[in-house]
Write an enzyme that holds these catalytic residues in place. Structure first.
Site, PDB file in Angstrom:
ATOM      1  N   ASP A  91      -1.019  -3.842  -7.592  1.00  0.00           N
ATOM      2  CA  ASP A  91      -0.334  -2.446  -8.372  1.00  0.00           C
ATOM      3  C   ASP A  91      -0.363  -1.312  -7.362  1.00  0.00           C
ATOM      4  O   ASP A  91       0.484  -0.568  -7.359  1.00  0.00           O
ATOM      5  CB  ASP A  91      -0.271  -3.299  -9.395  1.00  0.00           C
ATOM      6  N   ASP A 148       5.539  -9.870  -9.387  1.00  0.00           N
ATOM      7  CA  ASP A 148       5.640  -8.675  -9.856  1.00  0.00           C
ATOM      8  C   ASP A 148       5.350  -7.998  -7.999  1.00  0.00           C
ATOM      9  O   ASP A 148       5.857  -6.210  -7.800  1.00  0.00           O
ATOM     10  CB  ASP A 148       4.955  -7.713 -10.615  1.00  0.00           C
TER      11      ASP A 148
HETATM   12  N1  GLY Z   1       3.238  -6.163 -13.498  1.00  0.00           N
HETATM   13  C1  GLY Z   1       3.272  -6.191 -14.825  1.00  0.00           C
HETATM   14  C2  GLY Z   1       4.415  -6.385 -15.697  1.00  0.00           C
HETATM   15  O1  GLY Z   1       5.102  -6.490 -15.561  1.00  0.00           O
HETATM   16  O2  GLY Z   1       3.720  -6.208 -16.679  1.00  0.00           O
END
Ligand code: GLY
Length: 370
Positions: A91, A148
């Site tokens: 991320d 994600d």
């Molecule tokens: N990337 C983790 C979520 O969307 O909660």
């Protein structure tokens, strides 16, 4: 009657007011109406780029110099995560592309460029060659990839544009092709987690992750898929990425309830159906507005109408204009059995995508976009 310009003005005023207290702290969600601060809690937390992203979106509309100063302040705090390194994960796109990456693209600055390139190298370094996927998390999760991650890939496309080195883009395209092969169900919904054999690259299994079950359809995951594939199509021009985005968009829009804001999982049983996720709606709305710019004319209107209906409902039914520090209420970070208290809350990324969607309606690109 939903008024786009008036709603944008209200949202900008609210973020500016909240920023006067929050400044360069790093909020994630509200507790009793007040944003928390993750600068001392977990500097590597995946949402730590959204507040500077929200500040840059607001600065771009208002020119308020304080907002730029505070956004840059968060950037400085995030250096600790780069230095520590071991807490980092896939991320880094959420963390740096809309903080230092936004600053670099909006006003320039060598330190902003360096931080963003550093993050891109971290992300590229997580690529698994055998399975052609980007590893999501750490510890023993060597073969885990999650939907994600598509949202982090603009960082890699940008790094290739910025440096002329095609490796970053090659990795982003390879990961996205793996997503198209292994994550999407035939109906257009998406898995959250796919586990591969990290040595051979073979598909092993699907995990529920933040979805209700390993065969269900986590609504924010579907929003990440829709928006992330649309971004991939924008950066590459690839027809298969565009077709994937359109397929997920079709599923998302067809399965929305009457108020256009999904429950946390489209396929959860009825007794969980009261848990809405406004952040999934906001992320999908911004992605639909992007997608509408990429598709042929005949497909455009349905996407625009779908996006506007979502934004209108968020503004009328989920926005909190006077009370708490956040823009949106009723986000679902995860089911309570995973983290108590996170099932019905305000979320910084819900606010980010809501404002991004409003600025897209006002003719501006999102900060993840070209
Ligand atoms: N990337 C983790 C979520 O969307 O909660």
């Amino acid at each position: 009657m939903f008024d786009e310009k008036l709603t944008l003005a209200r949202a900008l005023a609210k973020v500016t007011k909240t920023a006067e207290r929050v400044r360069d702290r790093i909020p994630y969600r509200t507790v009793d109406g007040v944003f928390d601060d993750w600068s001392d809690t977990d500097i590597s937390w995946w949402t730590n780029g959204f507040w500077p992203g929200l500040l840059w979106l607001t600065w771009r509309e208002t020119g308020d110099r304080n907002l730029a100063t505070w956004a840059e302040g968060v950037e400085g705090r995030l250096d600790q995560a780069l230095i520590e390194h071991v807490g980092l994960h896939h991320d880094v796109g959420f963390m740096w592309y809309i903080s230092s990456g936004a600053r670099y693209r909006l006003i320039g600055g060598e330190s902003a460029r360096t931080r963003t390139l550093h993050a891109a190298n971290v992300l590229a370094g997580r690529f698994n060659l055998a399975g052609r996927f980007i590893r999501a998390w750490n510890d023993d999760k060597t073969g885990w990839a999650i939907i994600d991650c598509l949202m982090n890939l603009p960082l890699l496309y940008w790094a290739t544009i910025e440096t002329g080195d095609p490796r970053f883009r090659q990795i982003a395209e390879a990961h996205t092709a793996t997503v198209l092969q292994h994550f999407l169900y035939p109906d257009g919904s998406s898995r959250h987690i796919v586990e591969f054999d990290a040595s051979t690259g073979a598909y092993l299994r699907t995990h529920a992750g933040q979805g209700y079950s390993d065969t269900s359809a986590w609504s924010r995951g579907c929003a990440w898929a829709l928006h992330g594939l649309a971004l991939g199509a924008q950066y590459t021009g690839r027809a298969d990425f565009l077709a994937g985005a359109e397929k997920v968009a079709g599923y998302f829009l067809a399965n929305l309830p009457g108020d256009k804001v999904p429950v946390a999982d489209f396929k959860a049983p009825q007794d969980r159906a009261n848990h809405k996720d406004s952040s999934a709606a906001a992320c999908a709305a911004s992605g639909l507005l992007l997608l509408a710019t990429l598709v042929p004319e005949r497909s455009r209107q349905a996407l625009l109408t779908g996006a506007k209906d979502i934004v209108a409902s968020l503004a009328e039914n989920y926005a909190d204009w006077d009370g708490t520090e956040a823009l949106l209420s009723h986000g679902c970070a995860s089911y309570d059995n995973y983290r108590p208290g996170w099932e019905d809350t305000s979320l910084i990324y819900g606010d980010y995508y809501f404002l991004e969607a409003l600025t897209r309606l006002n003719g501006k690109p999102g900060l993840f976009s070209l």
